[in-house]
Write a protein that holds these residues in place. Sequence first.
Motif, mmCIF file in Angstrom:
data_model
loop_
_atom_site.group_PDB
_atom_site.id
_atom_site.type_symbol
_atom_site.label_atom_id
_atom_site.label_comp_id
_atom_site.label_asym_id
_atom_site.label_seq_id
_atom_site.Cartn_x
_atom_site.Cartn_y
_atom_site.Cartn_z
ATOM 1 N N ARG A 71 64.077 125.819 103.752
ATOM 2 C CA ARG A 71 63.117 124.670 103.067
ATOM 3 C C ARG A 71 64.339 123.642 102.663
ATOM 4 N NH1 ARG A 71 58.165 124.081 104.731
ATOM 5 N NH2 ARG A 71 57.180 126.173 104.965
ATOM 6 N N ALA A 72 63.909 122.548 102.391
ATOM 7 C CA ALA A 72 64.960 121.640 101.993
ATOM 8 C C ALA A 72 65.171 121.918 100.484
ATOM 9 C CB ALA A 72 64.447 120.224 102.028
ATOM 10 N N GLN A 73 66.252 121.688 99.950
ATOM 11 C CA GLN A 73 66.593 122.028 98.391
ATOM 12 C C GLN A 73 65.974 120.627 97.609
ATOM 13 O OE1 GLN A 73 70.946 122.178 98.164
ATOM 14 N NE2 GLN A 73 70.826 124.346 97.590
ATOM 15 N N SER A 74 66.185 119.519 98.334
ATOM 16 C CA SER A 74 65.658 118.307 97.539
ATOM 17 C C SER A 74 65.143 117.142 98.512
ATOM 18 C CB SER A 74 66.713 117.702 96.628
ATOM 19 O OG SER A 74 67.817 117.302 97.503
ATOM 20 N N ILE A 75 64.124 116.331 98.141
ATOM 21 C CA ILE A 75 63.710 115.539 98.923
ATOM 22 C C ILE A 75 63.470 114.199 98.357
ATOM 23 C CG2 ILE A 75 61.653 114.737 100.131
ATOM 24 C CD1 ILE A 75 60.933 117.461 100.830
ATOM 25 N N GLU A 76 64.415 113.252 98.791
ATOM 26 C CA GLU A 76 64.333 111.839 98.024
ATOM 27 C C GLU A 76 63.415 110.926 98.992
ATOM 28 O OE1 GLU A 76 68.295 110.370 97.940
ATOM 29 O OE2 GLU A 76 69.101 112.386 97.913
ATOM 30 N N ASN A 77 62.227 110.778 98.432
ATOM 31 C CA ASN A 77 61.245 110.101 99.254
ATOM 32 C C ASN A 77 61.423 108.409 98.887
ATOM 33 O OD1 ASN A 77 59.168 111.849 100.154
ATOM 34 N ND2 ASN A 77 59.100 112.307 97.925
ATOM 35 N N ALA A 78 61.291 107.751 100.033
ATOM 36 C CA ALA A 78 61.611 106.223 99.838
ATOM 37 C C ALA A 78 60.505 105.626 98.988
ATOM 38 C CB ALA A 78 61.124 105.685 101.411
ATOM 39 N N PRO A 79 60.492 104.332 98.403
ATOM 40 C CA PRO A 79 59.600 103.861 97.595
ATOM 41 C C PRO A 79 58.229 103.568 98.287
ATOM 42 C CG PRO A 79 61.307 102.249 97.813
ATOM 43 C CD PRO A 79 61.713 103.622 98.691
ATOM 44 N N VAL A 80 57.018 103.569 97.425
ATOM 45 C CA VAL A 80 55.847 103.068 98.002
ATOM 46 C C VAL A 80 55.657 101.857 97.551
ATOM 47 C CG1 VAL A 80 53.353 103.606 97.916
ATOM 48 C CG2 VAL A 80 55.095 105.480 97.859
ATOM 49 N N VAL A 81 55.345 101.093 98.595
ATOM 50 C CA VAL A 81 54.800 99.748 98.307
ATOM 51 C C VAL A 81 53.556 99.237 98.680
ATOM 52 C CG1 VAL A 81 55.385 97.297 99.102
ATOM 53 C CG2 VAL A 81 57.351 99.170 99.088
ATOM 54 N N THR A 82 52.778 98.759 97.870
ATOM 55 C CA THR A 82 51.413 98.448 97.821
ATOM 56 C C THR A 82 51.289 96.943 98.175
ATOM 57 O OG1 THR A 82 50.932 100.323 96.370
ATOM 58 C CG2 THR A 82 49.154 98.477 96.834
ATOM 59 N N GLY A 83 50.564 96.603 99.208
ATOM 60 C CA GLY A 83 50.478 95.178 99.394
ATOM 61 C C GLY A 83 49.253 94.594 98.697
ATOM 62 N N PRO A 84 49.132 93.195 98.793
ATOM 63 C CA PRO A 84 48.142 92.661 97.917
ATOM 64 C C PRO A 84 46.880 92.871 98.432
ATOM 65 C CG PRO A 84 49.497 90.797 99.268
ATOM 66 C CD PRO A 84 50.010 92.327 99.284
ATOM 67 N N GLY A 85 45.916 92.679 97.547
ATOM 68 C CA GLY A 85 44.461 93.020 98.141
ATOM 69 C C GLY A 85 43.845 91.560 98.583
ATOM 70 N N PRO A 86 42.612 91.960 98.950
ATOM 71 C CA PRO A 86 41.968 90.718 99.395
ATOM 72 C C PRO A 86 41.433 89.920 98.366
ATOM 73 C CG PRO A 86 40.488 92.651 99.667
ATOM 74 C CD PRO A 86 41.939 93.063 99.245
ATOM 75 N N THR A 87 41.544 88.443 98.576
ATOM 76 C CA THR A 87 41.018 87.501 97.518
ATOM 77 C C THR A 87 39.894 86.776 97.945
ATOM 78 O OG1 THR A 87 42.420 85.664 98.352
ATOM 79 C CG2 THR A 87 43.443 86.906 96.839
ATOM 80 N N ILE A 88 38.987 86.455 96.941
ATOM 81 C CA ILE A 88 37.930 85.674 96.958
ATOM 82 C C ILE A 88 38.169 84.355 96.358
ATOM 83 C CG2 ILE A 88 35.665 85.510 95.966
ATOM 84 C CD1 ILE A 88 35.319 88.370 96.012
ATOM 85 N N GLY A 89 38.162 83.148 97.125
ATOM 86 C CA GLY A 89 38.378 81.835 96.731
ATOM 87 C C GLY A 89 37.137 80.929 96.324
ATOM 88 N N VAL A 90 37.536 79.868 95.500
ATOM 89 C CA VAL A 90 36.416 79.068 95.141
ATOM 90 C C VAL A 90 37.137 77.724 95.240
ATOM 91 C CG1 VAL A 90 34.621 78.235 93.788
ATOM 92 C CG2 VAL A 90 35.014 80.563 94.060
#
Length: 159
Positions: A71-90
């Motif tokens: 097994r791996a001694q350590s794991i360096e995960n890449a960053p998690v990016v969250t995209g913008p959500g849908p928008t409601i416009g008026v």
Amino acid sequence: MKPYLAIAAVVVMLAGCARATLPYKPEQQPAGAKISAGYQMLADRLRIEIDTDHRRLEDIWIVRSDGNAVRAQSIENAPVVTGPGPTIGVGVGGASIGRGVGIGTGVGVGVPVGEGPSRIEGSTFATFPLEQVGPPPWRLHVKLAGVAPTTILVGGPTP
């Protein structure tokens, strides 16, 4: 001459969009993802880089030639990016026409609703003790979220 410049500009732009992959790939890519790996030997460690195709790494290990798993001694995960959500416009607009001249104004308001999808952005790195994994090539087993497990032969001749 101008059509050639336009074609050259399009080729340069498309080349900029191309994605470089790491040299080692599974014999059969798992359905739904394109995975690749590379490695770097440090003084007493083996550092594996995995392109996870924007998926989260769930498990990783190396099977030695005697059949034992390391097994791996350590794991360096890449960053998690969250995209913008849908928008409601008026929007509100207005116009005024007088003697053939048109003038318009407008105001808009957008309100985000929730968050967009999350994904991994970049490579994930795993470190193994070099004395435990032995000499190359290494049989790397990778399990990504939502994808069947796959095996990549790392450290042998590049395809």
